[in-house]
Write a protein that holds these residues in place. Structure first.
Motif, PDB file in Angstrom:
ATOM      1  N   TYR A 176      -3.977  -4.554  -5.109  1.00 15.80           N
ATOM      2  CA  TYR A 176      -3.061  -3.736  -5.909  1.00 15.80           C
ATOM      3  C   TYR A 176      -2.605  -4.464  -7.165  1.00 15.80           C
ATOM      4  O   TYR A 176      -1.528  -4.198  -7.704  1.00 15.80           O
ATOM      5  CB  TYR A 176      -1.860  -3.314  -5.046  1.00 15.80           C
ATOM      6  CG  TYR A 176      -2.299  -2.640  -3.771  1.00 15.80           C
ATOM      7  CD1 TYR A 176      -3.006  -1.445  -3.803  1.00 15.80           C
ATOM      8  CD2 TYR A 176      -2.065  -3.227  -2.525  1.00 15.80           C
ATOM      9  CE1 TYR A 176      -3.451  -0.831  -2.642  1.00 15.80           C
ATOM     10  CE2 TYR A 176      -2.501  -2.623  -1.356  1.00 15.80           C
ATOM     11  CZ  TYR A 176      -3.196  -1.432  -1.421  1.00 15.80           C
ATOM     12  OH  TYR A 176      -3.640  -0.836  -0.271  1.00 15.80           O
ATOM     13  N   TYR A 203       1.937   1.768  -3.509  1.00 11.77           N
ATOM     14  CA  TYR A 203       0.829   2.126  -4.386  1.00 11.77           C
ATOM     15  C   TYR A 203       0.449   3.599  -4.239  1.00 11.77           C
ATOM     16  O   TYR A 203       0.193   4.288  -5.241  1.00 11.77           O
ATOM     17  CB  TYR A 203      -0.373   1.235  -4.094  1.00 11.77           C
ATOM     18  CG  TYR A 203      -1.563   1.522  -4.977  1.00 11.77           C
ATOM     19  CD1 TYR A 203      -1.617   1.041  -6.275  1.00 11.77           C
ATOM     20  CD2 TYR A 203      -2.624   2.298  -4.508  1.00 11.77           C
ATOM     21  CE1 TYR A 203      -2.699   1.318  -7.095  1.00 11.77           C
ATOM     22  CE2 TYR A 203      -3.711   2.580  -5.314  1.00 11.77           C
ATOM     23  CZ  TYR A 203      -3.740   2.092  -6.609  1.00 11.77           C
ATOM     24  OH  TYR A 203      -4.808   2.383  -7.415  1.00 11.77           O
ATOM     25  N   GLU A 204       0.415   4.072  -3.021  1.00 10.65           N
ATOM     26  CA  GLU A 204       0.025   5.460  -2.769  1.00 10.65           C
ATOM     27  C   GLU A 204       0.967   6.449  -3.444  1.00 10.65           C
ATOM     28  O   GLU A 204       0.565   7.564  -3.776  1.00 10.65           O
ATOM     29  CB  GLU A 204      -0.029   5.721  -1.261  1.00 10.65           C
ATOM     30  CG  GLU A 204      -1.199   5.014  -0.581  1.00 10.65           C
ATOM     31  CD  GLU A 204      -1.162   5.127   0.928  1.00 10.65           C
ATOM     32  OE1 GLU A 204      -0.109   5.562   1.472  1.00 10.65           O
ATOM     33  OE2 GLU A 204      -2.164   4.778   1.572  1.00 10.65           O
ATOM     34  N   LYS A 205       2.225   6.049  -3.653  1.00 10.18           N
ATOM     35  CA  LYS A 205       3.206   6.951  -4.256  1.00 10.18           C
ATOM     36  C   LYS A 205       3.284   6.820  -5.773  1.00 10.18           C
ATOM     37  O   LYS A 205       3.781   7.735  -6.445  1.00 10.18           O
ATOM     38  CB  LYS A 205       4.586   6.691  -3.641  1.00 10.18           C
ATOM     39  CG  LYS A 205       4.686   7.055  -2.161  1.00 10.18           C
ATOM     40  CD  LYS A 205       6.083   6.770  -1.628  1.00 10.18           C
ATOM     41  CE  LYS A 205       6.213   7.197  -0.163  1.00 10.18           C
ATOM     42  NZ  LYS A 205       5.378   6.391   0.739  1.00 10.18           N
ATOM     43  N   ARG A 237       0.572   5.471  -7.910  1.00 12.28           N
ATOM     44  CA  ARG A 237      -0.693   5.214  -8.629  1.00 12.28           C
ATOM     45  C   ARG A 237      -0.970   6.212  -9.741  1.00 12.28           C
ATOM     46  O   ARG A 237      -1.707   5.888 -10.684  1.00 12.28           O
ATOM     47  CB  ARG A 237      -1.855   5.202  -7.640  1.00 12.28           C
ATOM     48  CG  ARG A 237      -2.076   6.482  -6.872  1.00 12.28           C
ATOM     49  CD  ARG A 237      -3.151   6.293  -5.832  1.00 12.28           C
ATOM     50  NE  ARG A 237      -3.261   7.443  -4.944  1.00 12.28           N
ATOM     51  CZ  ARG A 237      -4.024   7.461  -3.850  1.00 12.28           C
ATOM     52  NH1 ARG A 237      -4.741   6.393  -3.540  1.00 12.28           N
ATOM     53  NH2 ARG A 237      -4.069   8.521  -3.089  1.00 12.28           N
ATOM     54  N   GLN A 276       0.823  -1.205   0.000  1.00 10.33           N
ATOM     55  CA  GLN A 276       0.000   0.000   0.000  1.00 10.33           C
ATOM     56  C   GLN A 276       0.860   1.259   0.000  1.00 10.33           C
ATOM     57  O   GLN A 276       0.556   2.231  -0.699  1.00 10.33           O
ATOM     58  CB  GLN A 276      -0.931   0.009   1.216  1.00 10.33           C
ATOM     59  CG  GLN A 276      -1.819   1.249   1.283  1.00 10.33           C
ATOM     60  CD  GLN A 276      -2.718   1.286   2.509  1.00 10.33           C
ATOM     61  OE1 GLN A 276      -2.737   0.338   3.294  1.00 10.33           O
ATOM     62  NE2 GLN A 276      -3.450   2.361   2.681  1.00 10.33           N
ATOM     63  N   SER A 277       1.930   1.248   0.788  1.00 10.60           N
ATOM     64  CA  SER A 277       2.795   2.427   0.867  1.00 10.60           C
ATOM     65  C   SER A 277       3.438   2.737  -0.488  1.00 10.60           C
ATOM     66  O   SER A 277       3.738   3.898  -0.778  1.00 10.60           O
ATOM     67  CB  SER A 277       3.870   2.225   1.941  1.00 10.60           C
ATOM     68  OG  SER A 277       4.746   1.167   1.595  1.00 10.60           O
TER      69      SER A 277
END
Length: 292
Positions: A216, A183-185, A187, A180-181
């Motif tokens: 993801y 993906y957030e950067k 996407r 997640q960390s």
């Protein structure tokens, strides 16, 4: 560990025992009945383990061995895709040294699909990694870049037509502990910038790697497969199938999302004598794939 968590892991272990029993029964049935793989249209026989992804090796597993030995060990476990760590080919190697190493990998019957994990702390590191990968004929850079370098990485991805898979390292990783960390950067960046999901480090952070794989999926470009002894920072790498990760469920998730990259074994245990544990891990995963 809570009672609920203990019960969950007990269920996982029971599930593995049931899986192994089912696999043994299936293998026995096939041997007795002369079971054959299905035949596709046109008479081409399909493998019983057909899947959209390939199995490979992260050469960090063999970090204590020179390239020649690492290639021989990779062949012994019959893995055909390799992600090369700088132990086996330094990032600052000369172009002729890079091409010679790449030719050696190809001559061994192995596809040199990527490199990493590559740290990128400054712009020069980014340029070095892209030239290194392009010279070697690689398609993927598994990386751990500083976030402020992502715009430059996006430029280089478009220029070199390579993909960058950012690796999560779990507890202790302040930048990318989880998928997640990452993906957030990434996407909103080029689709060729995504995630190398390390399922062991993901679970060590307390995050379900199977759920993350599904959530993801669009950004998963590479996979490091391993097993760990506990779903906590104290968890250590163990042979795949001996730990607490539900490997059959994870492999089913990869098939479900139609992941088409490489699933690379990263066996960090027994660095001076890793072959037995690696072979056991590869055999377990192949057994799972034969059943599911």
């Amino acid at each position: 560990m809570t009672t609920r968590r203990k019960a969950q892991f007990a269920t996982t272990r029971t599930g593995r025992r049931e899986f192994l029993a089912a696999a043994a029964a299936l293998a026995a049935h096939g041997a007795i009945a002369g079971e054959q793989a299905p035949v596709a249209a046109g008479g081409v026989r399909k493998s019983a383990t057909e899947r959209p992804f390939q199995l490979g090796l992260a050469s960090y597993t063999l970090r204590k061995f020179p390239l020649d030995q690492a290639l021989a060990m990779t062949r012994r476990v019959d893995l055909k895709y390799l992600c090369l760590k700088s132990f086996h080919l330094p990032l600052d190697a000369k172009p002729e040294e890079i091409t010679a190493a790449a030719a050696k990998v190809k001559a061994a019957g192995i596809v040199l699909y990527g490199c990493g994990v590559v740290s990128m702390n400054q712009p020069a590191d980014v340029d070095q990694a892209f030239h290194y990968a392009k010279t070697a004929g690689m398609k993927t850079i598994v990386a751990a870049p500083k976030p402020d370098l992502l715009p430059l990485i996006e430029q280089r991805v478009r220029e070199f037509d390579l993909q960058v898979a950012i690796h999560n390292h779990g507890p202790g990783d302040k930048l990318y502990p989880t998928p997640q960390s990452i993906y957030e950067k990434v996407r909103d960046l080029d689709q060729r910038i995504g995630i190398c999901i390390d399922i062991g480090h993901t679970l060590r952070f307390g995050v379900d790697p199977i759920e993350s794989t599904k959530r993801y999926a669009e950004r998963i470009l590479d996979v490091h497969i391993k097993d760990v002894s506990a779903a906590s920072a104290k968890g250590q790498t163990v042979e795949v199938g001996r730990g607490v990760i539900d490997i059959p469920a994870f492999l089913r998730a990869l098939i479900e999302i139609q992941y088409r990259g490489v699933v690379s074994f990263e066996h960090e245990k027994d660095e001076n004598d890793p072959l037995a544990g690696l072979a056991e891990s590869v055999g377990y995963v192949r057994g799972v794939l034969a059943v599911i």
